[in-house]
Enzyme design. Sequence first.
Site, PDB file in Angstrom:
ATOM      1  N   ASP A  60      15.728 -31.172  29.912  1.00  0.00           N
ATOM      2  CA  ASP A  60      15.760 -29.941  30.704  1.00  0.00           C
ATOM      3  C   ASP A  60      14.426 -29.895  31.449  1.00  0.00           C
ATOM      4  O   ASP A  60      13.713 -30.907  31.497  1.00  0.00           O
ATOM      5  CB  ASP A  60      16.034 -28.706  29.823  1.00  0.00           C
ATOM      6  N   HIS A  61      14.084 -28.746  32.016  1.00  0.00           N
ATOM      7  CA  HIS A  61      12.829 -28.652  32.784  1.00  0.00           C
ATOM      8  C   HIS A  61      11.618 -28.946  31.905  1.00  0.00           C
ATOM      9  O   HIS A  61      10.651 -29.558  32.350  1.00  0.00           O
ATOM     10  CB  HIS A  61      12.703 -27.267  33.426  1.00  0.00           C
ATOM     11  N   CYS A  78      13.941 -31.873  25.196  1.00  0.00           N
ATOM     12  CA  CYS A  78      13.711 -30.547  25.767  1.00  0.00           C
ATOM     13  C   CYS A  78      12.398 -30.061  25.152  1.00  0.00           C
ATOM     14  O   CYS A  78      11.656 -30.873  24.585  1.00  0.00           O
ATOM     15  CB  CYS A  78      14.890 -29.603  25.514  1.00  0.00           C
ATOM     16  N   GLY A  79      12.112 -28.777  25.248  1.00  0.00           N
ATOM     17  CA  GLY A  79      10.833 -28.292  24.730  1.00  0.00           C
ATOM     18  C   GLY A  79      10.626 -28.692  23.281  1.00  0.00           C
ATOM     19  O   GLY A  79       9.656 -29.374  22.925  1.00  0.00           O
ATOM     20  N   THR A  80      11.546 -28.283  22.437  1.00  0.00           N
ATOM     21  CA  THR A  80      11.463 -28.618  21.014  1.00  0.00           C
ATOM     22  C   THR A  80      12.340 -29.807  20.630  1.00  0.00           C
ATOM     23  O   THR A  80      12.138 -30.398  19.574  1.00  0.00           O
ATOM     24  CB  THR A  80      11.951 -27.433  20.162  1.00  0.00           C
ATOM     25  N   GLY A 126      17.431 -27.465  20.937  1.00  0.00           N
ATOM     26  CA  GLY A 126      18.596 -27.020  21.704  1.00  0.00           C
ATOM     27  C   GLY A 126      19.422 -28.187  22.216  1.00  0.00           C
ATOM     28  O   GLY A 126      20.653 -28.205  22.106  1.00  0.00           O
ATOM     29  N   HIS A 150      20.394 -45.197   8.797  1.00  0.00           N
ATOM     30  CA  HIS A 150      21.295 -44.475   7.905  1.00  0.00           C
ATOM     31  C   HIS A 150      22.374 -43.685   8.638  1.00  0.00           C
ATOM     32  O   HIS A 150      23.466 -43.490   8.111  1.00  0.00           O
ATOM     33  CB  HIS A 150      20.496 -43.492   7.033  1.00  0.00           C
ATOM     34  N   ASN A 151      22.064 -43.183   9.819  1.00  0.00           N
ATOM     35  CA  ASN A 151      23.000 -42.281  10.501  1.00  0.00           C
ATOM     36  C   ASN A 151      23.681 -42.927  11.711  1.00  0.00           C
ATOM     37  O   ASN A 151      24.527 -42.303  12.332  1.00  0.00           O
ATOM     38  CB  ASN A 151      22.275 -41.002  10.948  1.00  0.00           C
ATOM     39  N   ARG A 156       7.439 -31.081  24.200  1.00  0.00           N
ATOM     40  CA  ARG A 156       6.245 -30.215  24.185  1.00  0.00           C
ATOM     41  C   ARG A 156       5.356 -30.451  22.979  1.00  0.00           C
ATOM     42  O   ARG A 156       4.166 -30.145  23.022  1.00  0.00           O
ATOM     43  CB  ARG A 156       6.662 -28.745  24.227  1.00  0.00           C
ATOM     44  N   ARG A 198      27.351 -47.977   2.496  1.00  0.00           N
ATOM     45  CA  ARG A 198      27.562 -46.581   2.089  1.00  0.00           C
ATOM     46  C   ARG A 198      27.283 -45.608   3.235  1.00  0.00           C
ATOM     47  O   ARG A 198      27.859 -44.517   3.291  1.00  0.00           O
ATOM     48  CB  ARG A 198      26.702 -46.244   0.868  1.00  0.00           C
ATOM     49  N   HIS A 199      26.433 -46.010   4.145  1.00  0.00           N
ATOM     50  CA  HIS A 199      26.119 -45.123   5.278  1.00  0.00           C
ATOM     51  C   HIS A 199      27.311 -45.006   6.225  1.00  0.00           C
ATOM     52  O   HIS A 199      27.552 -43.946   6.796  1.00  0.00           O
ATOM     53  CB  HIS A 199      24.879 -45.631   6.020  1.00  0.00           C
ATOM     54  N   ARG A 209      29.739 -42.515   4.839  1.00  0.00           N
ATOM     55  CA  ARG A 209      29.296 -41.126   5.051  1.00  0.00           C
ATOM     56  C   ARG A 209      29.509 -40.689   6.492  1.00  0.00           C
ATOM     57  O   ARG A 209      29.922 -39.552   6.760  1.00  0.00           O
ATOM     58  CB  ARG A 209      27.818 -41.000   4.646  1.00  0.00           C
TER      59      ARG A 209
HETATM   60  C1  RB5 Z   1      12.983 -24.021  27.372  1.00  0.00           C
HETATM   61  O1  RB5 Z   1      11.976 -23.089  27.529  1.00  0.00           O
HETATM   62  C2  RB5 Z   1      13.210 -24.291  25.886  1.00  0.00           C
HETATM   63  O2  RB5 Z   1      13.832 -23.206  25.293  1.00  0.00           O
HETATM   64  C3  RB5 Z   1      13.997 -25.548  25.700  1.00  0.00           C
HETATM   65  O3  RB5 Z   1      13.354 -26.606  26.328  1.00  0.00           O
HETATM   66  C4  RB5 Z   1      14.216 -26.010  24.280  1.00  0.00           C
HETATM   67  O4  RB5 Z   1      13.040 -26.015  23.552  1.00  0.00           O
HETATM   68  C5  RB5 Z   1      15.335 -25.372  23.560  1.00  0.00           C
HETATM   69  O5  RB5 Z   1      15.665 -25.730  22.429  1.00  0.00           O
END
Ligand code: RB5
Length: 144
Positions: free
Chosen positions: A8-9, A65-67, A70, A98-99, A109, A132-133, A136
Amino acid sequence: MKIAVGSDHAGYDMKKHVLNWLQSHGHAVEDMGPYSDESVDYPDYARKVGEAVAAGRFDEGILMCGTGIGISIAANKVRGVRAALVCGPQFAALARQHNNANVLCFSARFNETADVDKILESWFAAEFEGGRHQRRIDKIEPGC
Ligand code: RB5
């Protein structure tokens, strides 16, 4: 490998770094957007990459994405996608071993580019262990 990459941005700059890393390591890449750092919605890019991988048009996908939260949640809604949100090289290796994850997700970020390089190195060095993986994984989405 043929790899679909999206973000994303918040992941826009890191995506450029990832695309360069992949190309310099011999992978064929497609940048599935976004193509500027204007605010966008991560599910749109998760779906684009996820559907391309699930349809077999790409060997795997990479999303940020940021984290990473999402975009990984959204990617996992596509049938056949096993998206793993990883927070370091050991997680990247295990996601594959494993996955049998087919979409790698991470935070743009909370990682420096050097951290992402280590994640990518570890991801591409690892192989699915099967056994086994596989049993699963078969229980997550029968038939995929
Ligand atoms: C965008 O600000 C942020 O919410 C997105 O990049 C992400 O971290 C969502 O999970």
